[in-house]
Design a protein around this motif. Structure first.
Motif, mmCIF file in Angstrom:
data_model
loop_
_atom_site.group_PDB
_atom_site.id
_atom_site.type_symbol
_atom_site.label_atom_id
_atom_site.label_comp_id
_atom_site.label_asym_id
_atom_site.label_seq_id
_atom_site.Cartn_x
_atom_site.Cartn_y
_atom_site.Cartn_z
ATOM 1 N N ASN A 49 -52.525 -30.552 3.529
ATOM 2 C CA ASN A 49 -51.335 -29.712 3.959
ATOM 3 C C ASN A 49 -50.334 -30.278 4.359
ATOM 4 O OD1 ASN A 49 -52.867 -29.947 5.946
ATOM 5 N ND2 ASN A 49 -52.684 -27.825 6.626
ATOM 6 N N GLU A 50 -50.461 -31.130 4.900
ATOM 7 C CA GLU A 50 -48.951 -31.846 5.444
ATOM 8 C C GLU A 50 -48.425 -32.999 4.963
ATOM 9 O OE1 GLU A 50 -48.948 -33.514 9.723
ATOM 10 O OE2 GLU A 50 -50.981 -32.376 10.014
ATOM 11 N N PHE A 51 -47.264 -33.114 4.654
ATOM 12 C CA PHE A 51 -46.457 -34.028 4.037
ATOM 13 C C PHE A 51 -46.575 -35.480 4.862
ATOM 14 C CE2 PHE A 51 -42.567 -36.308 3.110
ATOM 15 C CZ PHE A 51 -42.615 -36.670 1.708
ATOM 16 N N LEU A 52 -46.998 -36.295 4.285
ATOM 17 C CA LEU A 52 -47.387 -37.653 4.901
ATOM 18 C C LEU A 52 -48.138 -37.495 6.194
ATOM 19 C CD1 LEU A 52 -43.987 -39.647 3.709
ATOM 20 C CD2 LEU A 52 -46.284 -39.730 2.914
ATOM 21 N N PRO A 53 -49.077 -37.115 6.227
ATOM 22 C CA PRO A 53 -49.848 -36.991 7.769
ATOM 23 C C PRO A 53 -50.151 -38.408 8.313
ATOM 24 C CG PRO A 53 -51.543 -36.666 5.772
ATOM 25 C CD PRO A 53 -49.950 -36.706 5.244
ATOM 26 N N GLU A 54 -50.022 -38.217 9.587
ATOM 27 C CA GLU A 54 -49.998 -39.553 10.711
ATOM 28 C C GLU A 54 -51.440 -39.187 11.205
ATOM 29 O OE1 GLU A 54 -48.232 -42.399 13.779
ATOM 30 O OE2 GLU A 54 -46.865 -40.442 13.235
#
Length: 185
Positions: A49-54
């Motif tokens: 659900n996050e764009f490019l999760p860290e």
């Protein structure tokens, strides 16, 4: 890795969620994965659900500190756990002590196979049984194994100072951690 008594787990969140005030994440059981690639794939899928999760490792259980940090997992983590799963409990405990306290693996730059070979040469066993002092217990066993007092009359043998001999052995030839004895190589 399925046969580990204390299965390694990591609670994985993301820095984005954390910075937004959320500790949203999930516990991942490392025994469910064959390697790091599978593990990371599942982590990224969970946080899709996050764009490019860290990814942020917010908590972990049964993972030695030399293998993990808040933002990374050492590349040999899965091989390490496979290796210790083939050992008995005392051997696995001793290997962890060897890696963390004696040779500082993986920070020393050695390969895991080289580290295991060194461990097999250095590890003398666990001495935390009948005696209060593992060093003295090891000294008794060592003296018996090499036959140091063979041929000495029993009356004189009882005057031998096993405790002092044991202390001297650990001045430069051996190291003891929590009852585990290692030869200084």
């Amino acid at each position: 890795m399925k046969n580990l008594r204390n299965t390694p787990k990591i609670y994985v969140g993301t820095y984005g969620m954390y910075n937004s005030g959320s500790l949203f994440g999930k516990w991942f059981d490392l025994s469910d994965y064959a390697d790091a690639e599978e593990f990371y794939k599942d982590c990224y899928e969970y946080h899709r659900n996050e764009f490019l999760p860290e990814l942020m490792f917010q908590d972990w259980e049964y993972i030695p500190s030399f293998l993990i940090s808040e933002c990374s997992l050492h590349e040999d983590t899965f091989r390490y756990f496979q290796t210790v799963s083939e050992m008995d409990n005392q051997g696995a405990e001793a290997f962890e002590l060897y890696c963390s306290n004696i040779i500082s693996w993986p920070a020393n730059g050695n390969e895991l196979d080289e580290t295991l070979e060194g461990f097999n040469e250095a590890y003398q066993g666990y001495y935390g049984g009948a005696m209060k002092d593992p060093k003295t217990e090891f000294a008794y066993q060592y003296i018996e194994d090499i036959g140091l007092l063979e041929g000495v009359p029993q009356m004189l043998e009882r005057y031998f100072d096993y405790e002092a001999f044991g202390r001297d052995m650990f001045l430069g030839d051996y190291t003891e951690y929590e009852g585990h004895i290692f030869l200084d190589i």
